[in-house]
Design a protein around this motif. Structure first.
Motif, mmCIF file in Angstrom:
data_model
loop_
_atom_site.group_PDB
_atom_site.id
_atom_site.type_symbol
_atom_site.label_atom_id
_atom_site.label_comp_id
_atom_site.label_asym_id
_atom_site.label_seq_id
_atom_site.Cartn_x
_atom_site.Cartn_y
_atom_site.Cartn_z
ATOM 1 N N TRP A 35 0.834 -1.203 0.000
ATOM 2 C CA TRP A 35 0.000 0.000 0.000
ATOM 3 C C TRP A 35 0.867 1.250 0.000
ATOM 4 C CZ3 TRP A 35 -4.617 -1.864 -0.937
ATOM 5 C CH2 TRP A 35 -4.997 -3.098 -0.395
ATOM 6 N N MET A 36 0.568 2.179 -0.931
ATOM 7 C CA MET A 36 1.401 3.371 -1.071
ATOM 8 C C MET A 36 0.551 4.615 -1.294
ATOM 9 S SD MET A 36 4.264 1.692 -3.644
ATOM 10 C CE MET A 36 3.022 0.988 -4.739
ATOM 11 N N VAL A 37 0.920 5.706 -0.645
ATOM 12 C CA VAL A 37 0.331 7.014 -0.921
ATOM 13 C C VAL A 37 1.100 7.611 -2.086
ATOM 14 C CG1 VAL A 37 -0.285 9.281 -0.008
ATOM 15 C CG2 VAL A 37 -0.212 7.298 1.530
ATOM 16 N N ALA A 38 0.413 7.903 -3.184
ATOM 17 C CA ALA A 38 1.106 8.389 -4.375
ATOM 18 C C ALA A 38 0.125 9.114 -5.282
ATOM 19 C CB ALA A 38 1.767 7.232 -5.126
ATOM 20 N N ASN A 39 0.683 9.892 -6.184
ATOM 21 C CA ASN A 39 -0.089 10.677 -7.134
ATOM 22 C C ASN A 39 -0.142 9.952 -8.466
ATOM 23 O OD1 ASN A 39 -1.151 12.696 -8.859
ATOM 24 N ND2 ASN A 39 -0.215 14.314 -7.621
ATOM 25 N N LEU A 40 -1.344 9.817 -9.038
ATOM 26 C CA LEU A 40 -1.480 9.144 -10.325
ATOM 27 C C LEU A 40 -0.760 9.886 -11.444
ATOM 28 C CD1 LEU A 40 -3.613 7.484 -8.787
ATOM 29 C CD2 LEU A 40 -5.041 7.583 -10.836
ATOM 30 N N ALA A 41 -0.455 11.165 -11.226
ATOM 31 C CA ALA A 41 0.262 11.939 -12.243
ATOM 32 C C ALA A 41 1.750 11.617 -12.273
ATOM 33 C CB ALA A 41 0.060 13.434 -12.004
ATOM 34 N N SER A 42 2.260 10.973 -11.225
ATOM 35 C CA SER A 42 3.669 10.579 -11.164
ATOM 36 C C SER A 42 3.773 9.315 -10.326
ATOM 37 C CB SER A 42 4.523 11.706 -10.569
ATOM 38 O OG SER A 42 5.889 11.360 -10.588
ATOM 39 N N LEU A 43 3.390 8.216 -10.917
ATOM 40 C CA LEU A 43 3.341 6.956 -10.186
ATOM 41 C C LEU A 43 4.747 6.483 -9.816
ATOM 42 C CD1 LEU A 43 0.654 5.140 -12.368
ATOM 43 C CD2 LEU A 43 0.395 5.772 -9.954
ATOM 44 N N PRO A 44 4.915 5.951 -8.600
ATOM 45 C CA PRO A 44 6.240 5.451 -8.173
ATOM 46 C C PRO A 44 6.504 4.038 -8.684
ATOM 47 C CG PRO A 44 4.685 5.204 -6.388
ATOM 48 C CD PRO A 44 3.918 5.851 -7.520
ATOM 49 N N VAL A 45 6.222 3.823 -9.943
ATOM 50 C CA VAL A 45 6.291 2.494 -10.548
ATOM 51 C C VAL A 45 7.136 2.593 -11.808
ATOM 52 C CG1 VAL A 45 4.955 0.589 -11.533
ATOM 53 C CG2 VAL A 45 4.011 1.924 -9.633
ATOM 54 N N GLY A 46 7.972 1.594 -12.031
ATOM 55 C CA GLY A 46 8.881 1.603 -13.159
ATOM 56 C C GLY A 46 8.196 1.428 -14.506
ATOM 57 N N ASP A 47 8.886 1.801 -15.562
ATOM 58 C CA ASP A 47 8.370 1.639 -16.919
ATOM 59 C C ASP A 47 8.114 0.166 -17.217
ATOM 60 O OD1 ASP A 47 8.882 4.320 -17.007
ATOM 61 O OD2 ASP A 47 10.470 4.205 -18.524
ATOM 62 N N GLY A 48 6.914 -0.138 -17.704
ATOM 63 C CA GLY A 48 6.587 -1.506 -18.090
ATOM 64 C C GLY A 48 6.644 -2.511 -16.964
ATOM 65 N N ALA A 49 6.471 -2.048 -15.722
ATOM 66 C CA ALA A 49 6.663 -2.930 -14.565
ATOM 67 C C ALA A 49 5.443 -3.766 -14.219
ATOM 68 C CB ALA A 49 7.072 -2.111 -13.345
ATOM 69 N N VAL A 50 4.265 -3.398 -14.714
ATOM 70 C CA VAL A 50 3.053 -4.120 -14.317
ATOM 71 C C VAL A 50 2.374 -4.734 -15.540
ATOM 72 C CG1 VAL A 50 2.722 -2.657 -12.296
ATOM 73 C CG2 VAL A 50 1.537 -2.089 -14.416
ATOM 74 N N ASP A 51 1.714 -5.849 -15.307
ATOM 75 C CA ASP A 51 1.008 -6.566 -16.372
ATOM 76 C C ASP A 51 -0.470 -6.251 -16.407
ATOM 77 O OD1 ASP A 51 3.267 -8.510 -17.233
ATOM 78 O OD2 ASP A 51 3.187 -8.722 -15.050
ATOM 79 N N CYS A 52 -1.013 -5.803 -15.283
ATOM 80 C CA CYS A 52 -2.435 -5.507 -15.193
ATOM 81 C C CYS A 52 -2.618 -4.297 -14.292
ATOM 82 C CB CYS A 52 -3.206 -6.701 -14.631
ATOM 83 S SG CYS A 52 -5.002 -6.465 -14.528
#
Length: 308
Positions: free
Chosen positions: A149-166
């Protein structure tokens, strides 16, 4: 020693990036994620991370809102929608399931959908973000699902490029540019927007139009500009509203956030009627009878698309 939930967050670091400089994140003992530029983010004992600590509280989206929402979800009012999302994932993500894919819930709210997906066993990691700190606090409260669970802004997600499948985006604003970035090629986006009858009984009870300002067809058109639409499905569940649940229902819907002052009396009347055990109908302060709220419809248009 790091808790089990902290360890899960540390394991998820491989899929994350710094939202400020976009560098990769690594674990900094004893309880932080840090990038090579020196930006650090503390990991709480419950495994949560706040990537936007300076963000001010969002109007209406407070602890009470998310507590009410969890009560309504646990009462089963969203069961049909939950099942529809599980089915969509199992059908359209099937080629990825052998490699234990990663899911991101963008705008996770009180966490029901992300927790359900984490408990399904279909994903190696389930990441969930929301801009509301109180939402993430509610998600982590007593959680055993294994989601991060993370507090984050959808305009700058703390997730890497191409890191998720769904990627799930349920009753939440979308940022299609960021969604495209974090999804792997051919990755799945499942977005849910309110259908025309969503919360219609409540809207009518307080004098609001039965439909919201933006039609589902408009949202679908925007969706198709960025993703290849593979399914569009309307999911509807109409459930009785027991008197004890009505205050939670009134407390968990953004439908009432911008209610004009003239409608506030109707809201108070509906809530008071439930507390009095008189059912969900009453007489407003103007003397007109508030429509009965004995049932409520949860309706969502489920859009399933693939990243181009």
């Amino acid at each position: 020693m790091a808790s089990i939930r902290m360890q899960r967050t540390f394991q998820a670091a491989a899929h994350l990036r710094c939202p400020v400089c976009h560098a990769s994140l690594s674990v900094q003992e004893p309880a932080a994620l840090r990038c090579s530029k020196g930006h650090a983010y503390n990991v709480s004992s419950k495994g949560t991370v706040n990537f936007v600590p300076q963000t001010k509280p969002l109007k209406g989206y407070d602890a009470h809102f998310f507590q009410c929402r969890r009560s309504v979800v646990q009462a089963g009012l969203y069961d049909s929608l939950t099942q529809a999302l599980i089915e969509a994932v199992s059908v359209y993500l099937q080629p990825c399931l052998s490699k234990r894919p990663v899911l991101l819930d963008a705008g996770c709210g009180e966490g029901h959908m992300a927790a359900t997906m984490a408990q399904s066993g279909m994903f190696d990691q389930v990441l969930a973000v929301d801009l509301a700190k109180d939402a993430i606090a509610q998600c982590a409260k007593g959680d055993t699902s294994g989601a991060v669970w993370m507090v984050a802004n959808l305009a700058s997600l703390p997730v890497g490029d191409g890191a998720v499948d769904c990627l799930l985006n349920v009753y939440s604003p979308a940022n299609y540019q960021e969604f495209t970035r974090v999804l792997a090629p051919g990755g799945l986006l499942i977005k849910v927007v309110p259908g025309p009858e969503h919360m219609a009984q409540l809207r009518r009870a307080v004098g609001l139009p039965a439909e919201g300002s933006r039609t589902t067809s408009e949202v679908e058109d925007l969706f198709k500009l960025r993703f290849d639409l593979v399914e569009s499905r309307l999911v509807t569940q109409t459930s009785p509203v027991p008197a004890h649940l009505l205050p939670d229902l009134l407390g968990m819907t953004p439908v009432l956030f911008d209610l004009p002052e003239s409608g506030s009396g109707a809201v108070r009347t509906v809530g008071a009627s439930a507390c009095d055990g008189a059912g969900a109908a009453g007489v407003s302060t103007s003397g007109t009878r508030t429509p009965a709220l004995e049932e409520i419809t949860i309706q969502g248009r489920v859009l399933v698309g693939r990243r181009r």
